[in-house]
Design a protein around this motif. Structure first.
Motif, PDB file in Angstrom:
ATOM      1  N   GLU A 142      61.953  46.668  45.424  1.00  0.00           N
ATOM      2  CA  GLU A 142      63.069  47.515  45.859  1.00  0.00           C
ATOM      3  C   GLU A 142      64.324  47.017  45.169  1.00  0.00           C
ATOM      4  O   GLU A 142      64.771  45.904  45.409  1.00  0.00           O
TER       5      GLU A 142
ATOM      6  N   LYS B 243      68.980  53.269  45.738  1.00  0.00           N
ATOM      7  CA  LYS B 243      67.725  52.524  45.864  1.00  0.00           C
ATOM      8  C   LYS B 243      66.741  52.999  44.791  1.00  0.00           C
ATOM      9  O   LYS B 243      66.577  54.201  44.576  1.00  0.00           O
TER      10      LYS B 243
ATOM     11  N   THR C 121      68.496  47.805  43.909  1.00  0.00           N
ATOM     12  CA  THR C 121      69.683  48.621  44.138  1.00  0.00           C
ATOM     13  C   THR C 121      70.387  48.764  42.805  1.00  0.00           C
ATOM     14  O   THR C 121      70.810  47.773  42.215  1.00  0.00           O
TER      15      THR C 121
ATOM     16  N   GLY D 209      74.425  51.844  43.052  1.00  0.00           N
ATOM     17  CA  GLY D 209      74.179  51.689  44.477  1.00  0.00           C
ATOM     18  C   GLY D 209      73.056  52.529  45.039  1.00  0.00           C
ATOM     19  O   GLY D 209      72.941  52.688  46.251  1.00  0.00           O
TER      20      GLY D 209
ATOM     21  N   THR E 278      71.239  40.139  44.508  1.00  0.00           N
ATOM     22  CA  THR E 278      70.398  41.319  44.752  1.00  0.00           C
ATOM     23  C   THR E 278      69.766  41.781  43.448  1.00  0.00           C
ATOM     24  O   THR E 278      70.343  41.617  42.373  1.00  0.00           O
TER      25      THR E 278
END
Lengths: 571, 201
Positions: free
Chosen positions: A207, A215, A209, A213, B49
């Motif tokens: 997953e 997914k 980002t 922004g 991230t």
């Protein structure tokens, strides 16, 4: 077309030719049971397998026994693969939670992998669990490839032996091919592909980002191990839906080059094995030369057609050739060459969407398959397919001079010619017969996504690809329907076994014949005249059979498109 | 046929175990040990991230970023599972547009996209790769011409000098392998990350 493009094509040919002899040398030793570099490690494994299975490695089979063993093995393999697909939701290694595969799709996929076709009605990352990919597809990739090579070895022995009753042991050929040839090459290739950027993980889909922004779910998996055998075994069934166009399944221009060489490597080497076994390597080179002539002709046409661009692109003045459906890292030449290679061999992997090729650029892959994939061809399958044509060509030559045809000292008689014709004729029956059926039934006509002649091409390509056991597609066709899943599956079965069984019968009858000494009247089969004759016979048989269907599809599309006509669905 | 049953069964099970389990698991183990980042999918992290994979393209629509090629990937329609809806750069369902070379739908789409790009930059010819879909729908690259075509828009949206952006693009061009294989290209995600880094400095 650019100079750099031609250099890439030349480098590819050089790499394949350079590998043919050493690989042929090694494979000939493996199938004779002689010592090789890997023997210290693999001989104990091989012996243990035979002991477990109750096989006497010295016991050889006649052609019928060889064929029955092959069929028994295939029936069980089919059952196992079908079961894995149907039960994948209950089995482990399914991090994406894929459901059971529907019965008609499971039938199609199992048939497709058992016959070395690897048609993709399944969606890869969107349909299959990791276990299905590994235990189901990867292992069938190995075994269907090994079967092709084993059968070619049986036919080669038919030519090589004199007054013999047997053509080898299917079990021994299968085991040796898997352990000594395919597995070691795959280990090297798979690690190289990971080095190029191909994923090899059992972890779940990632997953991410994105910078904006959003997914993004990124499908990963044990890709490299499957792609290695997919290429070397000319299977072609993708880990991902987009096959070798997917950046994970073909990350760089170098991985693209190496994958193309891998498609041809074993098929080209088999011609050298053939030459060695019949005692004259020139016989093998002559066959490879005939393949090479047709390969180069196809490559020139496709490269030219794709470089020239498509009518709709040219109408808007967009330069640089037909980039629709192609990836930037491969460019026009890397995509055009791949398309010719993958259909000349019975691989069927695609690194660009063949459906979006120009009319003539997309016609060459179709012709390659319609000729029976004898231009290098599938591993093993290409050689036995080509030898079937050799028999037809020798027969034609014999008719012309009024002499009993001979090849390598073996008299070619009625039985061999009948069997060869059976093998040659079953393919057009499946390809053209089912295409005709699909164009007059509602279920068939529901398939194509494009209108006009291109829609017809999509149907023709599908049945051509299935019967030739290729597996590439004009992807716009919605093939995952009960009609197409069953008819394509049936076409694959006939296209595989109605070539294999006659080829084995020829092997059996040839093995039993004595080798006659060459005389002044013997037609030499290692020179340019023979190569020319062979190519001529193949093109005449193929042309007479398929030209009308091609005229309805790609040829009319080419002329209509060049005249500025476009085709809209529903119009 | 029956005499073939034992060898067929035993060899099928044994060779399946070797080629379907031992081989992929061994490759997974070795690859994970010697090329861990690549084996995991060449993932890129920023500030902890995962922002994507260096090999997989992603959708960019903001003026501030360089855009990749049009993507024809789809996703299941949330309203009706038997249908699909466009979902560009869906990395869980790769695929191409599959429109033929004389397709009216393709001609229509190209006409629209060319007009949009001409309005954005009339000084340069429209690069073909910026209006054609890729085979996978996940092409991470564009041609150097396609990157240069977008320089004025990006520079304006970020209020930085065009020369600065042009220099960045030039530094991101990857050549052919050994000068021969493949085509020159620019990885869009890498270029945009470098662009963001430029802004942070």
């Amino acid at each position: 077309m650019t100079l750099l493009g031609w250099i890439q094509i030349a480098l590819f040919c050089a790499a394949v030719l350079a590998l043919a002899k050493p690989l042929g040398f090694y494979m000939a030793r493996v199938f004779d049971g002689e010592r090789t570099l890997l023997s210290p490690v693999l001989v104990p494994v091989e012996r243990a397998l035979y002991r477990l299975a109750g096989i006497d490695a010295r016991h050889e089979q006649g052609w019928l026994g060889y064929g029955l063993a092959m069929l028994a093995f295939h029936v069980l393999g089919f059952v196992l693969l079908y079961a894995v697909l149907r039960l994948q939701d209950l089995l482990p290694l399914n991090p994406a939670g894929q459901g059971a595969v529907a019965p008609d799709l499971a039938f199609n996929t199992a048939t497709s992998f058992v016959t070395n076709t690897n048609w993709q009605n399944y969606g890869g990352e969107s349909t299959l669990s990791y276990l299905s990919q590994m235990l189901g597809l990867t292992h069938q990739n190995f075994l269907s490839a090994a079967t092709g090579i084993a059968l070619a070895m049986a036919l080669v022995r038919g030519f090589a032996r004199s007054s013999a009753k047997t053509v080898g042991s299917f079990w021994v050929d299968l085991t040796r091919c898997t352990l000594y040839v395919l597995l070691p090459l795959c280990v090297i290739l798979a690690l190289f592909l990971v080095f190029q950027g191909m994923p090899q993980t059992l972890g779940p889909y990632v997953e991410a980002t994105t910078l904006e922004g959003v997914k993004q779910t990124i499908a990963v998996g044990p890709v490299a191990s499957q792609v290695a055998i997919k290429m070397l075994g000319t299977n072609g069934g993708g880990f991902f839906n987009a096959n070798a166009a997917h950046p994970f399944e073909n990350p760089t221009a170098l991985s693209n080059f190496v994958q193309m060489v891998a498609i041809f490597a074993l098929g080209a080497a088999m011609t050298n094995v053939f030459g060695r076994k019949v005692g004259d390597e020139r016989q093998g080179w002559a066959i490879l030369a005939a393949m090479g002539v047709m390969f180069l002709a196809g490559t020139v046409v496709t490269y030219w057609a794709e470089s020239a661009g498509s009518p709709v692109l040219n109408a808007l003045g967009l330069p640089g050739g037909n980039l629709e459906g192609k990836e930037i890292r491969f460019g026009i030449v890397g995509s055009a060459l791949f398309a010719v290679v993958t259909t000349a061999a019975s691989c069927g992997a695609v690194n660009a969407m063949h459906d979006a090729f120009t009319a003539l650029g997309g016609m060459i892959p179709m012709i390659n398959m319609q000729l029976g994939e004898i231009i290098v061809g599938g591993v093993g399958a290409g050689l036995y397919g080509m030898l079937v044509f050799v028999i037809v060509a020798i027969f034609v030559a014999g008719l012309m001079v009024g002499r009993t045809p001979e090849y390598l000292g073996k008299k070619i008689e009625a039985r061999e010619v009948k069997m060869a014709m059976l093998a040659v004729l079953c393919l057009p029956l499946m390809m053209l017969g089912f295409t005709a059926l699909a164009t007059v039934t509602a279920a068939g006509l529901a398939g194509p996504a494009n209108a006009g002649p291109h829609g017809f091409s999509e149907i023709l390509y599908a049945f051509t690809s299935a019967a030739a056991n290729n597996g590439s597609a004009f992807g716009g066709l919605s093939g995952n329907t009960p009609f197409y899943n069953t008819t394509l599956g049936f076409g694959m079965l006939v296209g595989r076994f109605f070539v294999i069984i006659p080829a084995l019968a020829i092997a059996g009858s040839l093995a039993g014949k004595a080798v006659l000494p060459a005389s002044a009247g013997t037609f030499p089969t290692h020179g340019g005249l023979f190569v020319g004759l062979l190519v001529g016979v193949i093109l005449i048989v193929g042309g007479l059979t398929f030209f009308p269907s091609l005229a309805l599809g790609p040829i009319v599309e080419h002329f209509a498109g060049s005249a500025g006509q476009t085709f809209a669905t529903g119009g | 046929m029956l005499s073939h049953l034992r060898p067929a069964l035993v060899l099928l099970v044994a060779l399946t175990a070797i080629t379907g389990l031992a081989y992929p698991l061994a490759i997974t183990g070795i690859a994970g040990a010697i090329f861990p980042a690549k084996a995991a999918g060449s993932l890129i992290e920023r500030d902890g991230t995962i922002v994507g994979s260096g090999l997989i393209g992603q959708s960019f629509s903001s003026e501030r970023y360089f855009h990749g090629r049009p993507s024809a990937t789809v996703a299941p329609d949330p309203a009706d599972a038997s249908k699909t809806v466009p979902a560009p750069y869906n990395a869980a369902n790769s695929g191409g547009a599959n429109l033929g070379p004389a397709s009216a739908a393709l001609a229509e789409r190209l006409k629209g996209d060319v007009a949009t790009l001409k309005a954005e930059n009339s000084a340069q010819p429209v690069p073909t790769d910026l209006v054609t879909t890729s085979g996978s729908g996940l092409d991470p690259d564009i041609s150097p011409e396609a990157a240069r075509f977008q320089i004025p828009r990006v520079a304006k949206a970020r209020s930085i000098a065009e020369e600065k952006v042009a220099a960045l693009v030039a530094s991101q061009v990857q050549g052919r392998w050994l000068g021969v294989l493949g085509e020159p290209r620019v990885n869009v995600l890498a270029l945009n990350l470098a662009l963001d880094d430029l802004a942070r400095k």
